[in-house]
Design a protein around this motif. Sequence first.
Motif, PDB file in Angstrom:
ATOM      1  N   PRO A  75       0.827  -1.207   0.000  1.00 21.58           N
ATOM      2  CA  PRO A  75       0.000   0.000   0.000  1.00 21.58           C
ATOM      3  C   PRO A  75       0.864   1.261   0.000  1.00 21.58           C
ATOM      4  O   PRO A  75       1.939   1.299   0.611  1.00 21.58           O
ATOM      5  CB  PRO A  75      -0.804  -0.124   1.299  1.00 21.58           C
ATOM      6  N   ASN A  91      -4.942   3.941   2.172  1.00 20.67           N
ATOM      7  CA  ASN A  91      -5.638   2.664   2.014  1.00 20.67           C
ATOM      8  C   ASN A  91      -4.670   1.508   2.286  1.00 20.67           C
ATOM      9  O   ASN A  91      -3.570   1.466   1.730  1.00 20.67           O
ATOM     10  CB  ASN A  91      -6.201   2.571   0.599  1.00 20.67           C
ATOM     11  N   ASP A  92      -5.088   0.575   3.111  1.00 20.83           N
ATOM     12  CA  ASP A  92      -4.250  -0.589   3.430  1.00 20.83           C
ATOM     13  C   ASP A  92      -4.574  -1.792   2.544  1.00 20.83           C
ATOM     14  O   ASP A  92      -4.268  -2.930   2.886  1.00 20.83           O
ATOM     15  CB  ASP A  92      -4.400  -0.963   4.900  1.00 20.83           C
ATOM     16  N   HIS A 149      -9.822  -1.941   1.701  1.00 20.36           N
ATOM     17  CA  HIS A 149     -11.039  -1.154   1.487  1.00 20.36           C
ATOM     18  C   HIS A 149     -11.507  -1.209   0.043  1.00 20.36           C
ATOM     19  O   HIS A 149     -10.705  -1.288  -0.881  1.00 20.36           O
ATOM     20  CB  HIS A 149     -10.790   0.311   1.853  1.00 20.36           C
ATOM     21  N   SER A 150     -12.824  -1.121  -0.133  1.00 21.11           N
ATOM     22  CA  SER A 150     -13.385  -0.741  -1.419  1.00 21.11           C
ATOM     23  C   SER A 150     -13.341   0.788  -1.484  1.00 21.11           C
ATOM     24  O   SER A 150     -13.038   1.458  -0.488  1.00 21.11           O
ATOM     25  CB  SER A 150     -14.819  -1.242  -1.552  1.00 21.11           C
ATOM     26  N   PHE A 151     -13.648   1.348  -2.653  1.00 21.19           N
ATOM     27  CA  PHE A 151     -13.558   2.809  -2.769  1.00 21.19           C
ATOM     28  C   PHE A 151     -14.587   3.502  -1.871  1.00 21.19           C
ATOM     29  O   PHE A 151     -14.291   4.499  -1.207  1.00 21.19           O
ATOM     30  CB  PHE A 151     -13.739   3.222  -4.226  1.00 21.19           C
ATOM     31  N   TYR A 191     -13.523   3.258   1.801  1.00 21.32           N
ATOM     32  CA  TYR A 191     -12.382   4.155   2.077  1.00 21.32           C
ATOM     33  C   TYR A 191     -12.848   5.603   2.211  1.00 21.32           C
ATOM     34  O   TYR A 191     -12.421   6.326   3.115  1.00 21.32           O
ATOM     35  CB  TYR A 191     -11.351   4.022   0.953  1.00 21.32           C
ATOM     36  N   GLU A 248     -14.484   6.230   5.504  1.00 21.17           N
ATOM     37  CA  GLU A 248     -13.527   6.300   6.607  1.00 21.17           C
ATOM     38  C   GLU A 248     -12.847   7.666   6.686  1.00 21.17           C
ATOM     39  O   GLU A 248     -12.683   8.235   7.772  1.00 21.17           O
ATOM     40  CB  GLU A 248     -12.472   5.199   6.471  1.00 21.17           C
ATOM     41  N   ASP A 289      -5.555   7.811  -6.978  1.00 17.50           N
ATOM     42  CA  ASP A 289      -5.780   6.376  -7.176  1.00 17.50           C
ATOM     43  C   ASP A 289      -4.424   5.670  -7.242  1.00 17.50           C
ATOM     44  O   ASP A 289      -4.002   5.158  -8.285  1.00 17.50           O
ATOM     45  CB  ASP A 289      -6.582   6.167  -8.465  1.00 17.50           C
ATOM     46  N   ASN A 308      -2.805   2.929  -5.665  1.00 22.42           N
ATOM     47  CA  ASN A 308      -2.460   1.505  -5.625  1.00 22.42           C
ATOM     48  C   ASN A 308      -2.997   0.684  -6.786  1.00 22.42           C
ATOM     49  O   ASN A 308      -2.550  -0.450  -6.980  1.00 22.42           O
ATOM     50  CB  ASN A 308      -2.981   0.886  -4.316  1.00 22.42           C
ATOM     51  N   PHE A 343      -5.415   6.209  -2.272  1.00 25.37           N
ATOM     52  CA  PHE A 343      -6.303   5.034  -2.269  1.00 25.37           C
ATOM     53  C   PHE A 343      -5.589   3.841  -2.909  1.00 25.37           C
ATOM     54  O   PHE A 343      -5.025   3.957  -3.975  1.00 25.37           O
ATOM     55  CB  PHE A 343      -7.580   5.333  -3.031  1.00 25.37           C
TER      56      PHE A 343
END
Length: 294
Positions: free
Chosen positions: A104, A141-142, A145-147, A150, A153, A251, A253, A294
Motif C-alpha cells: 500500500p 488505504n491498506d 477497502h473498497s472505494f 475508504y 472512513e 488512485d 495503488n 487510495f
Amino acid sequence: MSLSTKRGSKGTGLQHKRTEKQSTICLQQVSVDPSDDEAIEKASDNRTAARQDSDSKPPAAKKRKQPTECFLSQPEEKQETTVKAKKRKKKKISDILEKSAPKPGVPADLQNLLRQHFGENRSVIELEELKLSDSCFLPANDLTHSFSSYLKEICPKWAKLRKNHKEKKSVVMLVICSSALRSLELIKSMTAFKGDCRVLKLFAKHIKIKEQIDMLEKGVFHIGVGTPGRVKALVEQDGLCLNSTRYMILDWNWRDQKLRRMMDIPEIKKETIDLLEMCIIKLCREGSVKLGLF
C-alpha cells in the motif's frame, strides 16, 4: 657374280660405314678415346644410370601458392551487437512489479517521488516549499477497502459537507486516476458513498473541455473524477476553481493490465506532479486540502 649379290655386298658395306660414323660421333660427344674400351663402357654405364635416375625421379611438382586465410568480421560484429543488445535491454516495470508483492502507498512514497522529480533542478529552499507534513495527508488505504468504504472512513461528515456546498465551478472532492475507463469504474464503485450528490466526469475521452466548463458554470457538483491532464487544463483555463475543494484522492495503488500504477506511467506521473505543484501543494500547506492515497 650376280647383280643381286653385288647390291647386297654394297648395302652391307654402306651400313658398316654408317655404324662406324655413329660410334665415332658418340665417342666424340663424351670426349673418350675410341681405343679405350673401359672408358667407353663407363660412359655408356653413366648414360644408362642417368636415364634410370631421370626415369625414377618423379616430375617436380609445381609449388602452389597457399591460399591466404580470410577472416569474416561480420558474424563477430553481429554477436557483439546481440550481446550489447541483451545487456542494454531494460527490465519493464511490469516484470518488476509482477515479482514484487503489492504494497500500500504511504505519504513517504509521494514525498520521495516529489524529491526525486525536483531534486536536480531545484534549490534546497525550493524543495522545502514542496515538502508536505504528515498532517496534510489522510489515512492511506491498506488494500482492504473498497472505494466507498475508504471514502466513508476518511470523510465521516460527508453528508454535512454535501449540503453546505453550493458554489459553482468547484467540487468538494477531487479524485485523480490514470484513465477515462478507470474514472468510470471509480464512479460506479462509489455509489454507496455518494448518495444523491452530483459527480462530474473530468477526462478528455469523448468530452470536450468547453462542455465541461459550461457544466461547471451552470451547475453545482460535489465530486469530480478524472485524469490529471484534463483537471490541470480546466484549472489553467479558470473553468475549475479549487478554493472549495477539501479532499484530493490519488488512485495510487490500482494497477492496469500491465501491472502499472498511475505513477509508473511517465505521462500521468508528470501531469500529476505538475498539478500538485501548480496549486495543490500550496493548498495542502495552508491546511484547506487533505491528500489521500487510495
